[in-house]
Design an enzyme around this catalytic site. Structure first.
Site, PDB file in Angstrom:
ATOM      1  N   CYS A   1     110.025  43.303 -33.221  1.00 27.74           N
ATOM      2  CA  CYS A   1     109.606  43.555 -31.838  1.00 27.74           C
ATOM      3  C   CYS A   1     108.589  44.690 -31.768  1.00 27.74           C
ATOM      4  O   CYS A   1     108.849  45.777 -32.290  1.00 27.74           O
ATOM      5  CB  CYS A   1     110.825  43.898 -31.006  1.00 27.74           C
ATOM      6  SG  CYS A   1     110.401  44.430 -29.352  1.00 27.74           S
TER       7      CYS A   1
ATOM      8  N   CYS B   1     111.611  50.786 -26.324  1.00 24.64           N
ATOM      9  CA  CYS B   1     112.407  50.089 -25.316  1.00 24.64           C
ATOM     10  C   CYS B   1     113.863  50.534 -25.290  1.00 24.64           C
ATOM     11  O   CYS B   1     114.418  50.819 -24.235  1.00 24.64           O
ATOM     12  CB  CYS B   1     112.295  48.582 -25.555  1.00 24.64           C
ATOM     13  SG  CYS B   1     113.539  47.605 -24.734  1.00 24.64           S
TER      14      CYS B   1
ATOM     15  N   CYS C   1     117.514  47.170 -27.811  1.00 23.53           N
ATOM     16  CA  CYS C   1     118.189  46.863 -29.089  1.00 23.53           C
ATOM     17  C   CYS C   1     118.258  48.155 -29.902  1.00 23.53           C
ATOM     18  O   CYS C   1     117.383  48.992 -29.795  1.00 23.53           O
ATOM     19  CB  CYS C   1     117.386  45.854 -29.911  1.00 23.53           C
ATOM     20  SG  CYS C   1     117.153  44.258 -29.124  1.00 23.53           S
TER      21      CYS C   1
ATOM     22  N   CYS D   1     110.352  39.198 -25.424  1.00 22.39           N
ATOM     23  CA  CYS D   1     111.526  39.909 -25.921  1.00 22.39           C
ATOM     24  C   CYS D   1     112.202  39.040 -26.966  1.00 22.39           C
ATOM     25  O   CYS D   1     112.536  37.877 -26.708  1.00 22.39           O
ATOM     26  CB  CYS D   1     112.485  40.197 -24.763  1.00 22.39           C
ATOM     27  SG  CYS D   1     114.044  40.891 -25.320  1.00 22.39           S
TER      28      CYS D   1
ATOM     29  N   GLN E   1     128.852  35.198 -19.321  1.00 25.05           N
ATOM     30  CA  GLN E   1     128.493  35.751 -20.638  1.00 25.05           C
ATOM     31  C   GLN E   1     127.022  35.481 -20.951  1.00 25.05           C
ATOM     32  O   GLN E   1     126.515  34.403 -20.680  1.00 25.05           O
ATOM     33  CB  GLN E   1     129.376  35.126 -21.719  1.00 25.05           C
ATOM     34  CG  GLN E   1     130.849  35.484 -21.575  1.00 25.05           C
ATOM     35  CD  GLN E   1     131.198  36.871 -22.095  1.00 25.05           C
ATOM     36  OE1 GLN E   1     130.333  37.647 -22.466  1.00 25.05           O
ATOM     37  NE2 GLN E   1     132.473  37.189 -22.102  1.00 25.05           N
TER      38      GLN E   1
ATOM     39  N   TYR F   1     141.798  40.526 -15.197  1.00 27.30           N
ATOM     40  CA  TYR F   1     140.324  40.657 -15.174  1.00 27.30           C
ATOM     41  C   TYR F   1     139.695  39.269 -15.383  1.00 27.30           C
ATOM     42  O   TYR F   1     138.822  39.093 -16.227  1.00 27.30           O
ATOM     43  CB  TYR F   1     139.814  41.591 -16.276  1.00 27.30           C
ATOM     44  CG  TYR F   1     140.434  42.977 -16.302  1.00 27.30           C
ATOM     45  CD1 TYR F   1     139.889  44.024 -15.570  1.00 27.30           C
ATOM     46  CD2 TYR F   1     141.553  43.238 -17.091  1.00 27.30           C
ATOM     47  CE1 TYR F   1     140.446  45.296 -15.611  1.00 27.30           C
ATOM     48  CE2 TYR F   1     142.127  44.505 -17.128  1.00 27.30           C
ATOM     49  CZ  TYR F   1     141.567  45.528 -16.387  1.00 27.30           C
ATOM     50  OH  TYR F   1     142.120  46.782 -16.436  1.00 27.30           O
TER      51      TYR F   1
ATOM     52  N   ASP G   1     141.622  39.156 -10.141  1.00 29.70           N
ATOM     53  CA  ASP G   1     140.412  39.957 -10.289  1.00 29.70           C
ATOM     54  C   ASP G   1     140.179  40.665  -8.956  1.00 29.70           C
ATOM     55  O   ASP G   1     140.562  40.155  -7.912  1.00 29.70           O
ATOM     56  CB  ASP G   1     139.209  39.057 -10.623  1.00 29.70           C
ATOM     57  CG  ASP G   1     138.066  39.850 -11.243  1.00 29.70           C
ATOM     58  OD1 ASP G   1     137.801  39.673 -12.447  1.00 29.70           O
ATOM     59  OD2 ASP G   1     137.426  40.643 -10.522  1.00 29.70           O
TER      60      ASP G   1
ATOM     61  N   CYS H   1     135.105  44.851 -25.345  1.00 32.78           N
ATOM     62  CA  CYS H   1     133.666  45.032 -25.597  1.00 32.78           C
ATOM     63  C   CYS H   1     133.372  46.485 -25.950  1.00 32.78           C
ATOM     64  O   CYS H   1     132.227  46.897 -26.005  1.00 32.78           O
ATOM     65  CB  CYS H   1     132.849  44.588 -24.384  1.00 32.78           C
ATOM     66  SG  CYS H   1     133.239  45.519 -22.900  1.00 32.78           S
TER      67      CYS H   1
END
Length: 459
Positions: free
Chosen positions: A79, A85, A88, A168, A292, A321, A342, A417
């Site tokens: 990239c 940026c 990433c 991107c 997702q 959740y 939720d 996560c």
């Protein structure tokens, strides 16, 4: 005297450093005279000359002045704006090694936040992608203007400088093409672009989302006001140049905020939503629906949830959740009953619709917190055999952890996560629950993020 011992490094001091491992944000971690130093862009095994950029009593941050010994896994990032940026963090690390380091990030979190010995746990190899590029199904690019040219991209690391991103490497090509096309249309029609400093102008953000399996495209223009000049011409041009667009939406956000979406959403053309398919399930994605970002890996992640839940058809399952119900619906064919909750009302409405669309009658969804619903249900004689949790980055609510320890389902399947909050929550649950296995899944190649599925079994 004590202060001098801790603040060993001085600002701008250069010093030799060997990088031991990767930190949770993808930075290299080394030790100088026993003080921990974080160095963005440095890789494990590298020997560098570092320059201190920030010195705290407990840690220091530094930048690379020179790499004296390079990692064999260091590669050239494809990239062109990678270093500016910040979207990433790991493009400079060979992909197979990224997967190993992500597993190690989970191990580090367990070492730091639990009394467990990771060597005695079944922590599997990270599940990666065959092609770890062009996977993101949605882009949200801020719009700006420079020398009369319309730009769209992300703000640079720790700055308010907009980095124009024309291509991107991790975005799906259809979202890139859509954003570039809309950018050109706005420029040709001289539509006023929002300026963050003066707070003047109309168009703030271009959101593009593609159904990777269906090819359907949605464009959302986020504006500071309801009136959009030359609206009809914008719509016509988008439809002509992007025939795959099924949904054109306007969202109004006039607030001074870092939040992308405002409260008011208007349909400009086409459907309110686009369709996406995950395995055998179909989903309707409206502009503000959470979904997702990497559907290919989502299927692998949800299959790991199914494996960890190991249902026989007799179990009652609580889906905390639950969002739009994706995980619960994924395991529904093997459960006796699903109950999901939720706090976002729209998500629960969508979850009900999704269950109805797939003919799943043994699932019910309620608005509210799991820690409030579970005790109620238990009191009424409904006790879950399995609880599936998929919390935000902050981890499980303290009240929910207490509730789980009280309700004591036979199994907790924890989709995480954030390795740090996962480890902290495991530590709270560990008096009653044994970690039976952790499966890392790489949902975001080229970044430092790592998801995982942990199976916790009642002792």
């Amino acid at each position: 005297m004590k202060q001098e011992q801790t603040a060993k490094l001085k600002l701008k001091q250069t010093f030799p450093l060997t990088i031991k491992r990767l930190g949770i944000n993808g930075e290299g971690v080394g030790y100088f005279k026993r003080q921990v130093v974080f160095v963005p862009g440095a890789l494990p095994g590298e020997e560098i000359t570092a320059e201190a950029t920030k010195v705290n009593p407990k840690f220091a941050e530094a930048k690379i002045k020179k790499i004296r010994k390079k990692s064999e896994f260091r590669v050239q990032p494809p990239c062109p704006v990678y270093h500016e940026c910040g979207g990433c963090q790991l493009q400079h690390l060979r992909y197979d090694q990224q997967l190993k380091e992500k597993r190690d990030i989970i191990i580090q979190a367990l070492e730091r936040h639990t009394k467990l010995n990771p060597e005695k746990l079944d922590i599997k190899e990270t599940i990666g992608m065959d092609d770890p590029w062009s996977y993101r199904n949605k882009s949200q690019f801020q719009v700006g203007q420079k020398d009369g040219k319309v730009l769209a991209g992300l703000y640079g690391m720790n700055s308010h400088r907009l980095i124009n991103i024309e291509h991107c490497a991790v975005q799906h090509p259809q979202t890139t093409k859509a954003t570039e096309t809309v950018k050109r249309i706005l420029q040709d029609l001289r539509i006023p672009i929002y300026n963050e400093r003066s707070r003047k102008g109309i168009v703030r953000t271009i959101v593009a989302r593609v159904g990777i399996r269906t090819g359907e495209l949605q464009i959302v223009l986020i504006t500071t006001q309801k009136e959009l000049p030359k609206k009809e011409i914008i719509i016509e041009k988008i439809k002509t140049e992007l025939p795959e667009v099924k949904s054109i939406i306007q969202n109004v956000n006039g607030e001074k905020t870092s939040l992308i979406f405002g409260q008011e959403t208007l349909n400009l053309d086409g459907s309110d939503f686009i369709q996406e398919t995950l395995g055998d399930l179909q989903f309707e994605l409206s502009a503000r629906t959470f979904f997702q970002l990497n559907p290919e890996q989502t299927v692998k992640l949800y299959n790991e949830v199914k494996r960890a839940a190991a249902l026989t058809g007799k179990e009652k399952v609580a889906d905390a959740y639950c969002g739009v119900g994706t995980i619960g619906l994924w395991v529904a064919d093997q459960a006796a009953e699903i109950r999901g909750m939720d706090i976002i009302r729209e998500s629960i409405e969508d979850a009900k619709k999704n269950a109805a669309r797939h003919g799943i009658k043994h699932a019910q969804y309620v608005v509210g917190k799991a820690e409030e619903w579970l005790p109620k249900w238990t009191k009424d004689g409904w006790r879950p055999d399995v609880i599936i949790v998929d919390p935000p980055r902050t981890g499980l609510d303290q009240q929910l952890l207490k509730t789980i320890l009280k309700v004591q389902p036979k199994k907790v399947v924890y989709v995480s996560c954030n390795p740090s909050t996962l480890a902290k929550d495991i530590s709270v649950l560990s008096p009653k629950y044994k970690v039976n296995g952790i499966q890392p899944v790489d949902m975001f190649p080229q970044t430092a993020h790592v998801e995982s599925v942990t199976q916790l079994v009642l002792r």
